[in-house]
Design a protein around this motif. Sequence first.
Motif, PDB file in Angstrom:
ATOM      1  N   MET A 131      -2.027   3.597   3.767  1.00 52.74           N
ATOM      2  CA  MET A 131      -0.917   3.691   2.815  1.00 52.74           C
ATOM      3  C   MET A 131      -0.526   5.150   2.582  1.00 52.74           C
ATOM      4  O   MET A 131       0.654   5.468   2.400  1.00 52.74           O
ATOM      5  N   SER A 132      -1.498   6.038   2.595  1.00 54.93           N
ATOM      6  CA  SER A 132      -1.205   7.466   2.446  1.00 54.93           C
ATOM      7  C   SER A 132      -0.479   8.004   3.676  1.00 54.93           C
ATOM      8  O   SER A 132       0.389   8.879   3.574  1.00 54.93           O
ATOM      9  N   GLN A 133      -0.838   7.495   4.841  1.00 59.73           N
ATOM     10  CA  GLN A 133      -0.185   7.941   6.078  1.00 59.73           C
ATOM     11  C   GLN A 133       1.312   7.652   6.019  1.00 59.73           C
ATOM     12  O   GLN A 133       2.128   8.494   6.397  1.00 59.73           O
ATOM     13  N   GLY A 134       1.673   6.447   5.603  1.00 59.94           N
ATOM     14  CA  GLY A 134       3.062   6.136   5.296  1.00 59.94           C
ATOM     15  C   GLY A 134       3.962   5.759   6.452  1.00 59.94           C
ATOM     16  O   GLY A 134       4.872   4.953   6.297  1.00 59.94           O
TER      17      GLY A 134
ATOM     18  N   GLN B  47       8.151   4.835   1.835  1.00 56.73           N
ATOM     19  CA  GLN B  47       8.344   4.686   3.286  1.00 56.73           C
ATOM     20  C   GLN B  47       8.727   3.248   3.651  1.00 56.73           C
ATOM     21  O   GLN B  47       9.516   3.025   4.571  1.00 56.73           O
TER      22      GLN B  47
ATOM     23  N   PHE C 172       6.753   1.735  -2.748  1.00 58.64           N
ATOM     24  CA  PHE C 172       6.314   2.423  -1.536  1.00 58.64           C
ATOM     25  C   PHE C 172       7.528   3.020  -0.825  1.00 58.64           C
ATOM     26  O   PHE C 172       8.257   2.308  -0.120  1.00 58.64           O
TER      27      PHE C 172
ATOM     28  N   ALA D 108      -6.354   2.647   1.856  1.00 59.04           N
ATOM     29  CA  ALA D 108      -5.885   3.883   1.215  1.00 59.04           C
ATOM     30  C   ALA D 108      -5.396   4.889   2.265  1.00 59.04           C
ATOM     31  O   ALA D 108      -4.358   5.539   2.084  1.00 59.04           O
ATOM     32  N   THR D 109      -6.121   4.989   3.365  1.00 57.20           N
ATOM     33  CA  THR D 109      -5.733   5.919   4.439  1.00 57.20           C
ATOM     34  C   THR D 109      -4.397   5.528   5.045  1.00 57.20           C
ATOM     35  O   THR D 109      -3.510   6.372   5.230  1.00 57.20           O
TER      36      THR D 109
ATOM     37  N   ARG E 225      -7.447  -2.659  -2.145  1.00 60.07           N
ATOM     38  CA  ARG E 225      -6.943  -1.290  -2.031  1.00 60.07           C
ATOM     39  C   ARG E 225      -7.896  -0.302  -2.700  1.00 60.07           C
ATOM     40  O   ARG E 225      -7.999   0.846  -2.290  1.00 60.07           O
ATOM     41  N   ARG E 226      -8.585  -0.748  -3.741  1.00 58.59           N
ATOM     42  CA  ARG E 226      -9.519   0.120  -4.445  1.00 58.59           C
ATOM     43  C   ARG E 226     -10.897   0.144  -3.772  1.00 58.59           C
ATOM     44  O   ARG E 226     -11.685   1.052  -4.027  1.00 58.59           O
TER      45      ARG E 226
ATOM     46  N   TRP F 142       3.518  -2.096   7.258  1.00 59.37           N
ATOM     47  CA  TRP F 142       3.785  -1.999   5.828  1.00 59.37           C
ATOM     48  C   TRP F 142       3.819  -3.381   5.166  1.00 59.37           C
ATOM     49  O   TRP F 142       3.385  -3.547   4.023  1.00 59.37           O
TER      50      TRP F 142
END
Length: 578
Positions: free
Chosen positions: A188-191, A134, A132, A185-186, A178-179, A167
């Motif tokens: 983790m994508s944001q970061g 970030q 990851f 997912a949102t 996570r799946r 994080w």
Amino acid sequence: MTKTLDLVFLWHMHQPDYRDHGATGVGAGGTAAHQSTGEFVLPWVYLHAMKDYVDMAAHLERHPHIRCVVNFVPVLLDQIEDYAQQFASGEFRDPLLRMLATPDLDRISDADRRLLLATCFRSNHVTMLAPFPQYKRLHDIYQLLVHENEIAYGYLSGAYFSDLVTWYHLAWTGETERRRNPLLATLMSQGEGYDADDRQRLLASIGELITGLIPRWRALAARGQVELSSTPQTHPLSPLLLDFQVARESLPQAPLPFAAAYPGGRSRVIAQIGAARTSHARRFGATPVGMWPAEGAVSEDFVKHLATSGCRWIASGEGVLKNSLAASGIADPHAAYRPWRLEKAPGLTLFFRDERLSDLIGFDYAKWHGRDAAQHLVTQLEAILDAATENETPVVSIILDGENAWEHYPYNGYYFFDDLYALLAEHPRIRSTTYAELLARSPSPVATPLPRLTAGSWVYGTLSTWIGDEAKNRGWDMLCEAKKSCDRVLASGRLDAAQIAAVETQLAICESSDWFWWFGDYNPSAAVASFDSLYRRNLTRLYRLLQLEPPPQLETPICAGSATAEGGSMRRVTVSQS
């Protein structure tokens, strides 16, 4: 007739009591005033719950034809229920969850800043940080500003700490979640740039997982896919509570504590077994059919107590079986693949862990491609079956932690389990099953008589991980002194029923095997310091509950550990296969 093999997975779920149950002072009139804060010193219960206990349930839910035994230690379940209550009330006694819930991280104290920096990088960096970018950047900043200059933590912003605590919790979420959960997912994508609302949503998601965990496992058991077993209440090393001398059955020259024996050990073992069976029945509707003794540690005396309590099966390490057979003059390369019975423990069947296969999962397969590892394990099982005689149905027991190995696997072992369970479900000659199902069959497997049982554990077949080292023996001597004080005060009659109950609860916590596991120079200093401190605090509170002044030696650390040691939560028994 096609030969078949019975495969039993036993996933052992355990964490010791990480709560600081509070100071005990003197109230009005000189009476003891007990205030249990219940503050969590370490967060491993809820972190493993949201990552591993959840994932292990989800793997089985995806593969309904797989059967297994899952062993929950009562003291772990107590803490999971404690966390569920915290989420229900919104009042957190875990400092890490408090930080996640804190609206404004710009205004936190220096102590809280240190806490977050000391805690939020504790993980396997290869699988839980490096993937990851970030999160890794936060670690790079930490190393740049803080590692070399302790004063620099004050320059880190609230935004940094918000991203950090977010994080850390995202890294500890299970792969199955996570799946399944779009929120993860949102986020983790944001970061980066996580605000209080993001953290509150993540906190609520974690709360739902923790609150639903025990009902989820109860449902798996209700449909017959899982057999839930137990361990004596707080995971005590019962053979040593009964008799220190049994450590010398496998290691005749083992140094022992100065104390001749643990005072009243027999009654304590009986109480620990009884408490576990009662709490298991309360949670799951029936007493457990069998038990995984703490650390797979057994002795003839302890096994007799288990049989008397109504326990119908136990499991231990293959090393124990090898030592027992050697002492009886028996050589049998296939001994671990059949059930055994001890004449002194009627009605109880003993099963033994396949050390090689269990260690392959615990230590080696994490480095393999999931499909290759799964196929390799199935091939090993097929070889065991092919080597069996025509009229023999091997019983193979794969037993290991259900929580500590998976962080070493990519994706928390998701692909390994997906491939393994799928291969086993379709295999015509390998049947995944449970010990309770084996014993309920008609006819049930015939148990081979075991002439004698040499005391030992799953680790090397000995008890050396918990006794025989100078620091471990000192820990036992401190516990023995506390127990003597306990017996004197309880015999005096000066405590009321509520006070006696508090004393017995605290004594059980002090009897956990985990404190002695961590004493020793081969364990990492930071982990040793945490467990050493908590053990001494637990003994101190026991004295306070007895209305006694704790001895001064409880202020001095028992063991320093090693600055260069790594790991510590798992032990390899066999030679590496990699």
